[in-house]
Scaffold this motif. Structure first.
Motif, PDB file in Angstrom:
ATOM      1  N   PRO A  41       0.795  -1.231   0.000  1.00  0.00           N
ATOM      2  CA  PRO A  41       0.000   0.000   0.000  1.00  0.00           C
ATOM      3  C   PRO A  41       0.829   1.284   0.000  1.00  0.00           C
ATOM      4  O   PRO A  41       0.266   2.371  -0.141  1.00  0.00           O
ATOM      5  CB  PRO A  41      -0.828  -0.118   1.292  1.00  0.00           C
ATOM      6  CG  PRO A  41      -0.940  -1.587   1.528  1.00  0.00           C
ATOM      7  CD  PRO A  41       0.390  -2.126   1.109  1.00  0.00           C
ATOM      8  N   THR A  42       2.171   1.178   0.130  1.00  0.00           N
ATOM      9  CA  THR A  42       3.001   2.392   0.122  1.00  0.00           C
ATOM     10  C   THR A  42       3.897   2.513  -1.098  1.00  0.00           C
ATOM     11  O   THR A  42       4.369   3.604  -1.403  1.00  0.00           O
ATOM     12  CB  THR A  42       3.904   2.460   1.370  1.00  0.00           C
ATOM     13  OG1 THR A  42       4.948   1.467   1.271  1.00  0.00           O
ATOM     14  CG2 THR A  42       3.104   2.230   2.632  1.00  0.00           C
ATOM     15  N   ARG A  43       4.169   1.426  -1.821  1.00  0.00           N
ATOM     16  CA  ARG A  43       5.116   1.477  -2.937  1.00  0.00           C
ATOM     17  C   ARG A  43       5.036   0.215  -3.786  1.00  0.00           C
ATOM     18  O   ARG A  43       4.466  -0.804  -3.376  1.00  0.00           O
ATOM     19  CB  ARG A  43       6.540   1.658  -2.410  1.00  0.00           C
ATOM     20  CG  ARG A  43       7.102   0.433  -1.671  1.00  0.00           C
ATOM     21  CD  ARG A  43       8.278   0.813  -0.811  1.00  0.00           C
ATOM     22  NE  ARG A  43       7.849   1.714   0.241  1.00  0.00           N
ATOM     23  CZ  ARG A  43       8.639   2.646   0.792  1.00  0.00           C
ATOM     24  NH1 ARG A  43       9.888   2.773   0.404  1.00  0.00           N
ATOM     25  NH2 ARG A  43       8.175   3.434   1.751  1.00  0.00           N
ATOM     26  N   THR A  44       5.659   0.280  -4.949  1.00  0.00           N
ATOM     27  CA  THR A  44       5.798  -0.861  -5.837  1.00  0.00           C
ATOM     28  C   THR A  44       7.279  -1.038  -6.143  1.00  0.00           C
ATOM     29  O   THR A  44       7.964  -0.065  -6.478  1.00  0.00           O
ATOM     30  CB  THR A  44       5.013  -0.642  -7.151  1.00  0.00           C
ATOM     31  OG1 THR A  44       3.654  -0.346  -6.843  1.00  0.00           O
ATOM     32  CG2 THR A  44       5.068  -1.874  -8.035  1.00  0.00           C
ATOM     33  N   LEU A  45       7.787  -2.259  -6.024  1.00  0.00           N
ATOM     34  CA  LEU A  45       9.205  -2.544  -6.213  1.00  0.00           C
ATOM     35  C   LEU A  45       9.385  -3.610  -7.288  1.00  0.00           C
ATOM     36  O   LEU A  45       8.632  -4.584  -7.347  1.00  0.00           O
ATOM     37  CB  LEU A  45       9.851  -3.067  -4.928  1.00  0.00           C
ATOM     38  CG  LEU A  45       9.711  -2.251  -3.641  1.00  0.00           C
ATOM     39  CD1 LEU A  45      10.347  -3.007  -2.482  1.00  0.00           C
ATOM     40  CD2 LEU A  45      10.345  -0.892  -3.803  1.00  0.00           C
ATOM     41  N   THR A 104      11.509   1.600  -8.219  1.00  0.00           N
ATOM     42  CA  THR A 104      10.354   1.788  -7.357  1.00  0.00           C
ATOM     43  C   THR A 104       9.375   2.753  -7.982  1.00  0.00           C
ATOM     44  O   THR A 104       9.719   3.550  -8.851  1.00  0.00           O
ATOM     45  CB  THR A 104      10.754   2.300  -5.953  1.00  0.00           C
ATOM     46  OG1 THR A 104      11.021   3.702  -6.033  1.00  0.00           O
ATOM     47  CG2 THR A 104      11.961   1.566  -5.412  1.00  0.00           C
ATOM     48  N   ALA A 105       8.128   2.657  -7.531  1.00  0.00           N
ATOM     49  CA  ALA A 105       7.051   3.529  -8.002  1.00  0.00           C
ATOM     50  C   ALA A 105       6.044   3.672  -6.881  1.00  0.00           C
ATOM     51  O   ALA A 105       6.105   2.955  -5.874  1.00  0.00           O
ATOM     52  CB  ALA A 105       6.402   2.934  -9.254  1.00  0.00           C
ATOM     53  N   PRO A 106       5.091   4.584  -7.022  1.00  0.00           N
ATOM     54  CA  PRO A 106       4.011   4.675  -6.035  1.00  0.00           C
ATOM     55  C   PRO A 106       3.205   3.373  -5.983  1.00  0.00           C
ATOM     56  O   PRO A 106       3.383   2.477  -6.813  1.00  0.00           O
ATOM     57  CB  PRO A 106       3.171   5.851  -6.543  1.00  0.00           C
ATOM     58  CG  PRO A 106       4.097   6.647  -7.405  1.00  0.00           C
ATOM     59  CD  PRO A 106       4.996   5.645  -8.041  1.00  0.00           C
ATOM     60  N   PRO A 107       2.287   3.270  -5.032  1.00  0.00           N
ATOM     61  CA  PRO A 107       1.504   2.029  -4.915  1.00  0.00           C
ATOM     62  C   PRO A 107       0.615   1.778  -6.126  1.00  0.00           C
ATOM     63  O   PRO A 107       0.179   2.714  -6.811  1.00  0.00           O
ATOM     64  CB  PRO A 107       0.677   2.243  -3.644  1.00  0.00           C
ATOM     65  CG  PRO A 107       0.697   3.705  -3.392  1.00  0.00           C
ATOM     66  CD  PRO A 107       1.985   4.210  -3.951  1.00  0.00           C
TER      67      PRO A 107
END
Length: 401
Positions: A41-45, A104-107
């Motif tokens: 819910p805080t980021r995409t990796l 990385t990117a936003p959720p």
């Protein structure tokens, strides 16, 4: 080998017309087997390659991770992360690495493109084998309930598996797309755990996160299947909030989380009553526990190791529940009911309970699902609950039980 990861926390590349649109879904689309994908819910990796593996030895896991991250920093890795999975059995080897490159990117939930539909899976040709059979699983639940009435222990989580074999090699990127788009607000992952083997799933349960000195845990326990009929779905949710059996099961887990975190925190806020969390297939009782670390020394992974396994995936007392699991389940849990997530050299990180998952290898999938068994449990109901939990993954491959 790259000497520095491609790190862009919460920032996308300059050519994006908006800092959210397309950033997270681009990482989802770029996943291929062997890479590591993790959406929270805080980021995409998304990571590629391996700069270093966390070794398996007699030292505590958080110590080994801290040392590996420090060595990566000295080797020139900028802001190193560790990403991967920890098994249910804390004495077994973990699958944690410092990647060569990290994007990385936003959720996912913040990316409007996540709402676009995915291709419908082809259900043809799958072979299914339950291990144990539903009847054997129900008998195991009944035996555990009998022991609880005798006072041997108060809760155990018993799991069963479903082995699926496909007529052709698995399309893991397509499965990941369907899992992520079905529950974009959850925790979706695809992580290699051995050569040719991938742990893939979509978990609703945050074990613990740490940002600076702020700590959050979100134990889930007590569940009921969703319904396609809106009125029935609402009725089931309301009934779950009033279920004495499920509220007791939930309180056992929340108490365990509270006790485990109390020694690390100067204050803890534990709401007196649970709320509801929904996924595409299940309603869960949920309590969000928040606290402030007494000192900044404890990393998110150290907190996760202090919590793991919670009564939500093991039982209580823990030692007795582990023994009942070993005696009852005719398989090795492996990474199921373990922990997946990320951590950085500052000690921040997010670690998620590894549920609603499968281990994938070549043409085979092994799905896992468990249910919390207490003295008031009914074997048929717990068997049905595990069947409902299988739906998260079965929907991703187009198979009906």
């Amino acid at each position: 080998m790259s000497t520095a990861p491609e790190v862009a926390p919460h920032v996308t590349t300059a050519e994006q017309p908006h800092p959210v649109v397309g950033a997270a879904t681009a990482l989802l689309a770029a996943y291929t087997p062997g890479k590591r994908f993790l959406a929270t819910p805080t980021r995409t990796l998304l990571t590629t390659g391996t700069h270093a593996e966390v070794p398996h030895d007699e030292r505590p896991l958080p110590t080994r991770v801290t040392t590996t991250l420090a060595e990566a920093s000295r080797a020139g890795i900028n802001e190193p992360y560790v990403v991967g999975a920890v098994p249910f059995d804390h004495t077994a080897p973990a699958a944690l690495t410092v990647p060569e490159t990290l994007r990385t990117a936003p959720p996912l939930a913040a990316d409007p493109l996540i709402a676009l539909p995915t291709e419908t899976p082809d259900p043809a040709g799958w072979q299914l084998r339950p291990v144990p059979s539903p009847e054997e699983y129900g008998a195991g639940v009944a035996a555990a309930v009998d022991r609880m009435w005798r006072g041997d222990f108060s809760k155990v989580v018993l799991a069963r598996t479903l082995e699926l074999t496909a007529p052709a090699p698995l399309d893991l990127p397509a499965m990941l797309q369907r899992l992520a788009r079905r529950d974009p607000s959850g925790h979706t992952f695809a992580l290699p755990t051995a050569p040719g083997r991938t742990l893939i799933g979509a978990s609703p349960e945050l074990l613990v996160s740490r940002r600076g000195r702020q700590v959050v845990a979100n134990p889930l326990a007590g569940s009921t299947p969703r319904s396609d009929d809106l009125a029935e779905d609402v009725r089931r949710a309301a009934a779950l909030l009033e279920s004495a059996k499920d509220l007791h099961e939930h309180s056992v887990v929340v108490d365990g989380v509270h006790q485990a975190l109390a020694s690390f925190c100067t204050d803890l806020t534990v709401p007196p009553h649970p709320t509801l969390v929904r996924t595409a297939t299940m309603w869960h009782l949920s309590t969000t526990v928040t606290g402030t670390l007494a000192t900044p020394d404890a990393s998110a992974l150290e907190l996760a190791c202090a919590l793991h396994p919670t009564p939500a995936v093991c039982g209580t007392p823990t030692a007795t529940a582990r023994e009942v699991i070993r005696e009852t389940e005719p398989f090795d849990r492996g990474f199921f009911a373990g922990v997946v997530g990320w951590g950085d050299a500052n000690g921040d990180g997010e670690w998620v309970v590894t549920i609603r998952c499968a281990e994938a290898e070549d043409r085979s999938l092994r799905l896992y699902a468990g249910a919390g068994v207490v003295a008031a449990s009914d074997p048929a109901a717990e068997t049905a609950e595990t069947g409902a939990k299988f739906r998260t993954f079965l929907n991703a491959v187009g198979v009906d039980l």
